[in-house]
Scaffold this motif. Structure first.
Motif, mmCIF file in Angstrom:
data_model
loop_
_atom_site.group_PDB
_atom_site.id
_atom_site.type_symbol
_atom_site.label_atom_id
_atom_site.label_comp_id
_atom_site.label_asym_id
_atom_site.label_seq_id
_atom_site.Cartn_x
_atom_site.Cartn_y
_atom_site.Cartn_z
ATOM 1 N N THR A 274 0.843 -1.198 0.000
ATOM 2 C CA THR A 274 0.000 0.000 0.000
ATOM 3 C C THR A 274 0.882 1.253 0.000
ATOM 4 O OG1 THR A 274 -0.128 0.006 2.423
ATOM 5 C CG2 THR A 274 -1.896 -1.128 1.228
ATOM 6 N N ILE A 275 0.439 2.247 -0.746
ATOM 7 C CA ILE A 275 1.171 3.516 -0.836
ATOM 8 C C ILE A 275 0.174 4.651 -0.647
ATOM 9 C CG2 ILE A 275 2.706 4.929 -2.248
ATOM 10 C CD1 ILE A 275 3.686 2.463 -3.629
ATOM 11 N N ASP A 276 0.228 5.295 0.495
ATOM 12 C CA ASP A 276 -0.695 6.396 0.775
ATOM 13 C C ASP A 276 0.069 7.709 0.863
ATOM 14 O OD1 ASP A 276 -3.224 4.976 1.058
ATOM 15 O OD2 ASP A 276 -2.297 4.025 2.805
ATOM 16 N N GLY A 277 -0.688 8.796 0.816
ATOM 17 C CA GLY A 277 -0.054 10.091 0.963
ATOM 18 C C GLY A 277 -0.934 11.193 0.421
ATOM 19 N N PRO A 278 -0.536 12.443 0.672
ATOM 20 C CA PRO A 278 -1.337 13.577 0.203
ATOM 21 C C PRO A 278 -1.259 13.738 -1.302
ATOM 22 C CG PRO A 278 0.703 14.371 1.164
ATOM 23 C CD PRO A 278 0.673 12.890 1.386
ATOM 24 N N VAL A 279 -2.113 14.582 -1.820
ATOM 25 C CA VAL A 279 -2.176 14.840 -3.256
ATOM 26 C C VAL A 279 -0.831 15.381 -3.775
ATOM 27 C CG1 VAL A 279 -3.156 17.141 -2.828
ATOM 28 C CG2 VAL A 279 -3.582 16.029 -5.002
ATOM 29 N N ALA A 280 -0.434 14.879 -4.939
ATOM 30 C CA ALA A 280 0.770 15.345 -5.648
ATOM 31 C C ALA A 280 2.091 15.095 -4.912
ATOM 32 C CB ALA A 280 0.643 16.822 -6.021
ATOM 33 N N ALA A 281 2.126 14.037 -4.099
ATOM 34 C CA ALA A 281 3.382 13.706 -3.412
ATOM 35 C C ALA A 281 4.252 12.790 -4.267
ATOM 36 C CB ALA A 281 3.100 13.049 -2.067
ATOM 37 N N GLY A 282 3.673 12.255 -5.325
ATOM 38 C CA GLY A 282 4.427 11.351 -6.201
ATOM 39 C C GLY A 282 4.074 9.887 -5.989
ATOM 40 N N LYS A 283 3.032 9.617 -5.203
ATOM 41 C CA LYS A 283 2.734 8.214 -4.893
ATOM 42 C C LYS A 283 2.255 7.424 -6.108
ATOM 43 C CE LYS A 283 -1.846 9.149 -2.952
ATOM 44 N NZ LYS A 283 -1.940 10.519 -3.515
ATOM 45 N N GLY A 284 1.538 8.076 -7.012
ATOM 46 C CA GLY A 284 1.051 7.386 -8.212
ATOM 47 C C GLY A 284 2.217 6.907 -9.082
ATOM 48 N N THR A 285 3.183 7.794 -9.284
ATOM 49 C CA THR A 285 4.353 7.430 -10.090
ATOM 50 C C THR A 285 5.102 6.276 -9.438
ATOM 51 O OG1 THR A 285 4.543 9.763 -10.651
ATOM 52 C CG2 THR A 285 6.451 8.389 -11.138
ATOM 53 N N LEU A 286 5.288 6.375 -8.125
ATOM 54 C CA LEU A 286 5.996 5.314 -7.414
ATOM 55 C C LEU A 286 5.224 3.999 -7.499
ATOM 56 C CD1 LEU A 286 7.204 7.060 -4.127
ATOM 57 C CD2 LEU A 286 8.599 6.312 -6.046
ATOM 58 N N LEU B 18 -4.043 23.034 -3.115
ATOM 59 C CA LEU B 18 -3.457 21.866 -2.437
ATOM 60 C C LEU B 18 -3.636 21.968 -0.934
ATOM 61 C CD1 LEU B 18 -0.107 20.750 -4.122
ATOM 62 C CD2 LEU B 18 -2.437 20.043 -4.556
ATOM 63 N N ARG B 19 -3.450 23.175 -0.403
ATOM 64 C CA ARG B 19 -3.616 23.374 1.045
ATOM 65 C C ARG B 19 -5.041 23.026 1.457
ATOM 66 N NH1 ARG B 19 0.250 28.262 1.363
ATOM 67 N NH2 ARG B 19 1.986 27.302 2.470
ATOM 68 N N ARG B 20 -6.001 23.456 0.629
ATOM 69 C CA ARG B 20 -7.414 23.204 0.934
ATOM 70 C C ARG B 20 -7.714 21.707 0.882
ATOM 71 N NH1 ARG B 20 -9.162 27.366 -2.047
ATOM 72 N NH2 ARG B 20 -9.300 26.039 -3.874
ATOM 73 N N ARG B 21 -7.158 21.037 -0.134
ATOM 74 C CA ARG B 21 -7.409 19.604 -0.260
ATOM 75 C C ARG B 21 -6.735 18.814 0.859
ATOM 76 N NH1 ARG B 21 -6.839 18.064 -6.548
ATOM 77 N NH2 ARG B 21 -7.169 15.988 -5.739
ATOM 78 N N ASP B 22 -5.540 19.236 1.267
ATOM 79 C CA ASP B 22 -4.848 18.590 2.398
ATOM 80 C C ASP B 22 -5.715 18.672 3.641
ATOM 81 O OD1 ASP B 22 -2.590 18.004 0.975
ATOM 82 O OD2 ASP B 22 -1.291 19.474 1.950
ATOM 83 N N GLU B 23 -6.239 19.873 3.863
ATOM 84 C CA GLU B 23 -7.049 20.125 5.052
ATOM 85 C C GLU B 23 -8.293 19.234 5.034
ATOM 86 O OE1 GLU B 23 -6.731 21.777 7.717
ATOM 87 O OE2 GLU B 23 -8.820 21.680 8.432
ATOM 88 N N SER C 299 -8.831 16.165 7.720
ATOM 89 C CA SER C 299 -9.722 16.477 8.836
ATOM 90 C C SER C 299 -11.064 15.772 8.748
ATOM 91 C CB SER C 299 -9.943 17.993 8.909
ATOM 92 O OG SER C 299 -10.605 18.418 7.741
ATOM 93 N N ARG C 300 -11.325 15.006 7.674
ATOM 94 C CA ARG C 300 -12.649 14.383 7.588
ATOM 95 C C ARG C 300 -12.776 13.294 8.656
ATOM 96 N NH1 ARG C 300 -11.061 11.726 2.152
ATOM 97 N NH2 ARG C 300 -10.006 9.900 2.937
ATOM 98 N N ALA C 301 -14.019 13.062 9.055
ATOM 99 C CA ALA C 301 -14.273 12.162 10.182
ATOM 100 C C ALA C 301 -13.937 10.711 9.846
ATOM 101 C CB ALA C 301 -15.733 12.291 10.599
ATOM 102 N N VAL C 302 -14.214 10.297 8.605
ATOM 103 C CA VAL C 302 -14.003 8.888 8.251
ATOM 104 C C VAL C 302 -12.719 8.718 7.454
ATOM 105 C CG1 VAL C 302 -15.147 6.861 7.278
ATOM 106 C CG2 VAL C 302 -16.478 8.882 7.834
ATOM 107 N N ALA C 303 -11.892 7.786 7.892
ATOM 108 C CA ALA C 303 -10.655 7.450 7.187
ATOM 109 C C ALA C 303 -9.853 8.681 6.759
ATOM 110 C CB ALA C 303 -10.960 6.566 5.965
ATOM 111 N N PRO C 304 -9.500 9.549 7.709
ATOM 112 C CA PRO C 304 -8.700 10.717 7.325
ATOM 113 C C PRO C 304 -7.308 10.290 6.877
ATOM 114 C CG PRO C 304 -8.827 10.549 9.710
ATOM 115 C CD PRO C 304 -9.723 9.473 9.153
ATOM 116 N N LEU C 305 -6.675 11.160 6.114
ATOM 117 C CA LEU C 305 -5.331 10.868 5.644
ATOM 118 C C LEU C 305 -4.371 10.854 6.831
ATOM 119 C CD1 LEU C 305 -3.230 10.693 3.328
ATOM 120 C CD2 LEU C 305 -3.105 13.175 3.438
#
Ligand code: DC
Length: 216
Positions: free
Chosen positions: A9-21, A169-174, A178-184
């Motif tokens: 599994t590879i998780d992370g915030p938007v545009a961190a490069g996880k898709g490429t990896l 990106l800042r808005r999407r990170d937030e 911060s969402r209640a279910v399965a937050p990043l």
């Protein structure tokens, strides 16, 4: 979940490069690859196309239940509007639940007889496959992620503004964190890979070294 397949599994915030990896690792190891974000995007796209209300939980669950593998290759999934709608359906616990089985099935029975699966997203190591064989959490400082996204969009010929991308990106990170279910959030046993100062080759090598060690 009892399984014989290997799961990474590879998780992370938007545009961190996880898709490429994730794509690189899957190709290298001959494993199947699932971009779990595309499931949320496909749910949103089905809902939009059916004329449903994006805030209607029942309609969103129906859209999630009807997803077929071919839906995940639709080029429309990458549209900005679909991304925004995806983040709304992704905040609905009922939708997350509906997509859980699809993801777990993929991990347990990777398509085309592959012996393993690589999943990337926000909660694949924490919620979807907490018993994964190797978990990575890929991140980078928001300014660097915004810079990469800016270069990527510019290369595609899109008219983009660096400040707007950073704010977005800042808005999407937030929203994701911060969402209640399965937050990043990284799983306790995830390997943290900060790619802020790493070229893709070095990031890939670090990820592969970790995976090799975990699977040995
Ligand atoms: O990574 P992406 O931009 O394609 O993801 C689309 C949306 O789905 C985004 O709002 C985050 C959400 N998502 C999620 O909640 N859980 C995942 N495992 C993957 C994506």
């Amino acid at each position: 979940m009892s399984r014989t397949s290997i799961v990474i599994t590879i998780d992370g915030p938007v545009a961190a490069g996880k898709g490429t990896l994730a794509r690189n690792i899957a190709q290298d190891m001959g494993y199947a690859y699932l971009d779990t974000g595309s499931l949320y995007r496909a749910t949103a796209l089905r809902l939009l196309r059916s004329g449903g209300d994006i805030d209607d939980v029942r309609a969103a669950v129906d859209a999630a239940d009807g997803i077929q593998p071919a839906d995940l290759d639709d080029p429309k999934l990458r549209d900005e509007g679909v991304g925004n709608a995806a983040s709304k359906v992704a905040a609905m616990p009922e939708v997350r639940q509906a997509l859980l089985e699809y993801q777990r099935n993929f991990a347990r029975y990777p398509p085309n007889g592959a012996s393993g699966a690589v999943l990337d997203g926000r909660d694949t190591g924490t919620v979807v496959c907490p018993d994964a064989d190797a978990k990575l959490f890929v991140t980078a400082v928001v300014e660097e992620r915004a810079r990469r996204r800016f270069e990527e969009l510019k290369a595609k010929g899109e008219d983009v503004d660096a400040e707007t991308i950073l704010a977005d990106l800042r808005r999407r990170d937030e929203r994701d964190s911060s969402r209640a279910v399965a937050p990043l959030a990284p799983a306790a046993d995830a390997y943290l890979l900060d790619t802020s100062n790493l070229a893709i080759d070095s990031a890939l090598q670090a990820a592969k070294d970790f995976i090799e060690e975990k699977l040995a």
